[in-house]
Design a protein around this motif. Structure first.
Motif, PDB file in Angstrom:
ATOM      1  N   LYS A  45       0.829  -1.224   0.000  1.00  0.00           N
ATOM      2  CA  LYS A  45       0.000   0.000   0.000  1.00  0.00           C
ATOM      3  C   LYS A  45       0.859   1.268   0.000  1.00  0.00           C
ATOM      4  O   LYS A  45       0.660   2.162  -0.823  1.00  0.00           O
ATOM      5  N   THR A  46       1.786   1.338   0.945  1.00  0.00           N
ATOM      6  CA  THR A  46       2.589   2.560   1.073  1.00  0.00           C
ATOM      7  C   THR A  46       3.476   2.769  -0.149  1.00  0.00           C
ATOM      8  O   THR A  46       3.655   3.907  -0.607  1.00  0.00           O
ATOM      9  N   GLY A  82      -2.764  16.402  -2.126  1.00  0.00           N
ATOM     10  CA  GLY A  82      -2.420  16.508  -0.710  1.00  0.00           C
ATOM     11  C   GLY A  82      -2.200  15.101  -0.197  1.00  0.00           C
ATOM     12  O   GLY A  82      -2.844  14.164  -0.668  1.00  0.00           O
ATOM     13  N   SER A  83      -1.279  14.932   0.748  1.00  0.00           N
ATOM     14  CA  SER A  83      -0.985  13.553   1.142  1.00  0.00           C
ATOM     15  C   SER A  83      -0.467  13.440   2.571  1.00  0.00           C
ATOM     16  O   SER A  83       0.070  14.389   3.144  1.00  0.00           O
ATOM     17  N   ILE A  84      -0.676  12.238   3.113  1.00  0.00           N
ATOM     18  CA  ILE A  84       0.014  11.784   4.318  1.00  0.00           C
ATOM     19  C   ILE A  84       0.629  10.448   3.951  1.00  0.00           C
ATOM     20  O   ILE A  84      -0.086   9.505   3.599  1.00  0.00           O
ATOM     21  N   ILE A  85       1.937  10.371   3.997  1.00  0.00           N
ATOM     22  CA  ILE A  85       2.639   9.121   3.706  1.00  0.00           C
ATOM     23  C   ILE A  85       3.502   8.766   4.908  1.00  0.00           C
ATOM     24  O   ILE A  85       4.397   9.520   5.288  1.00  0.00           O
ATOM     25  N   ARG A 146      -2.681  19.793   6.832  1.00  0.00           N
ATOM     26  CA  ARG A 146      -1.664  20.126   5.828  1.00  0.00           C
ATOM     27  C   ARG A 146      -1.993  19.497   4.470  1.00  0.00           C
ATOM     28  O   ARG A 146      -1.706  20.077   3.419  1.00  0.00           O
ATOM     29  N   ALA A 147      -2.608  18.321   4.506  1.00  0.00           N
ATOM     30  CA  ALA A 147      -2.956  17.638   3.253  1.00  0.00           C
ATOM     31  C   ALA A 147      -4.077  18.343   2.494  1.00  0.00           C
ATOM     32  O   ALA A 147      -4.166  18.238   1.271  1.00  0.00           O
ATOM     33  N   ILE A 148      -4.936  19.065   3.220  1.00  0.00           N
ATOM     34  CA  ILE A 148      -6.110  19.661   2.565  1.00  0.00           C
ATOM     35  C   ILE A 148      -6.049  21.178   2.455  1.00  0.00           C
ATOM     36  O   ILE A 148      -6.881  21.780   1.762  1.00  0.00           O
ATOM     37  N   ILE A 149      -5.084  21.837   3.108  1.00  0.00           N
ATOM     38  CA  ILE A 149      -5.062  23.292   3.219  1.00  0.00           C
ATOM     39  C   ILE A 149      -5.016  23.982   1.862  1.00  0.00           C
ATOM     40  O   ILE A 149      -5.613  25.056   1.672  1.00  0.00           O
ATOM     41  N   ILE A 156      -4.307  11.786  -0.875  1.00  0.00           N
ATOM     42  CA  ILE A 156      -3.810  10.424  -0.699  1.00  0.00           C
ATOM     43  C   ILE A 156      -3.365  10.275   0.746  1.00  0.00           C
ATOM     44  O   ILE A 156      -2.422  10.945   1.189  1.00  0.00           O
ATOM     45  N   LEU A 157      -4.051   9.416   1.491  1.00  0.00           N
ATOM     46  CA  LEU A 157      -3.860   9.332   2.934  1.00  0.00           C
ATOM     47  C   LEU A 157      -3.502   7.910   3.352  1.00  0.00           C
ATOM     48  O   LEU A 157      -4.304   6.988   3.212  1.00  0.00           O
ATOM     49  N   ASP A 158      -2.304   7.751   3.877  1.00  0.00           N
ATOM     50  CA  ASP A 158      -1.812   6.456   4.340  1.00  0.00           C
ATOM     51  C   ASP A 158      -2.090   6.342   5.840  1.00  0.00           C
ATOM     52  O   ASP A 158      -1.439   7.014   6.635  1.00  0.00           O
TER      53      ASP A 158
END
Length: 244
Positions: A45-46, A82-85, A146-149, A156-158
């Protein structure tokens, strides 16, 4: 517009040290939907998320995001993601507001409402304490902010709900649905199947580095009326990995 693919991979392969960790991986994410990608630890996934956000380069195969080949349209694609990895990294000595200001400057985005965005994730713009003092849940909320600002088209959110208490999880579910209703597309992973089942439109199951099945939540709940997403997930994993 709703049926247009915002993420499409075809025959995606990633090799590390001679080992294929992503194998012939094909993903189809429709614009304006929430797509949950599910798999066991180490399924890939990551790695897929890192490829989609250009942190890794695919070994072979094609990757299109918002209709653009990420190999050639990298800069244009990243402006609208926007993302969190993995574990989010912040400027620890700065406040939440200051961290978002730095991010917006880096993204070359202006006139974004930092106060409103922090409020949306349950944080206060008046909190001037450095991020180093934040709890795990507060850090995760800031990562989502931070991902959506910068109002991206694709998020994309991990594992975005890691570290959140039950109330925080419920709040973020509502937020993700609100963002979808405002036109954003969300691709996310979670180990907690109920988190995905509550909000996703479509599901992809990844095992051994490839997507083994894609289905809508409606299809899953119709076919697995008693056990729902859990029943679907475990059946597909057992079939692929040949578990008893």
């Amino acid at each position: 517009m709703y049926n247009e693919l915002i993420v499409e991979t075809d025959g995606l392969v990633k090799v590390f040290d001679g080992v294929e960790v992503i194998k012939d991986c094909c993903i189809h994410v429709k614009q304006g939907t929430i797509y949950g990608i599910l798999g066991l630890n180490g399924a890939g996934k990551t790695t897929v998320f890192k490829i989609l956000t250009t942190l890794l380069t695919p070994t072979s195969g094609s990757v299109k995001v918002m209709g653009l080949d990420i190999t050639y349209g990298r800069d244009e694609v990243l402006r609208d993601i926007g993302s969190i990895i993995e574990v989010p990294i912040f400027y620890e000595h700065l406040s939440a507001t200051e961290n978002l200001r730095v991010h917006l400057a880096y993204m070359d985005k202006f006139n974004m409402n930092i106060e409103k965005t922090l409020e949306m994730v349950g944080l206060s713009a008046n909190n001037i304490k450095p991020v180093s003092t934040f709890s795990l849940g507060m850090r995760q909320r800031l990562a989502i902010a931070r991902a959506i600002i910068h109002e991206p088209k694709l998020i994309i959110l991990d594992e975005p709900l890691n570290g959140l208490d039950p109330m925080g999880i419920q709040e973020m579910r509502k937020l993700f649905l609100k963002l979808k209703n405002n036109g954003m597309t969300i691709l996310l992973s979670s180990h907690i199947l109920t988190d995905i089942e509550h909000i996703a439109d479509n599901i992809g199951i990844i095992a051994n580095g490839k997507i083994i099945d894609e289905a809508s939540i409606e299809q899953i709940q119709s076919q697995f009326s008693e056990k729902g997403l859990e029943g679907y997930f475990f059946q597909k994993i057992k079939e692929e990995l040949k578990y008893d």
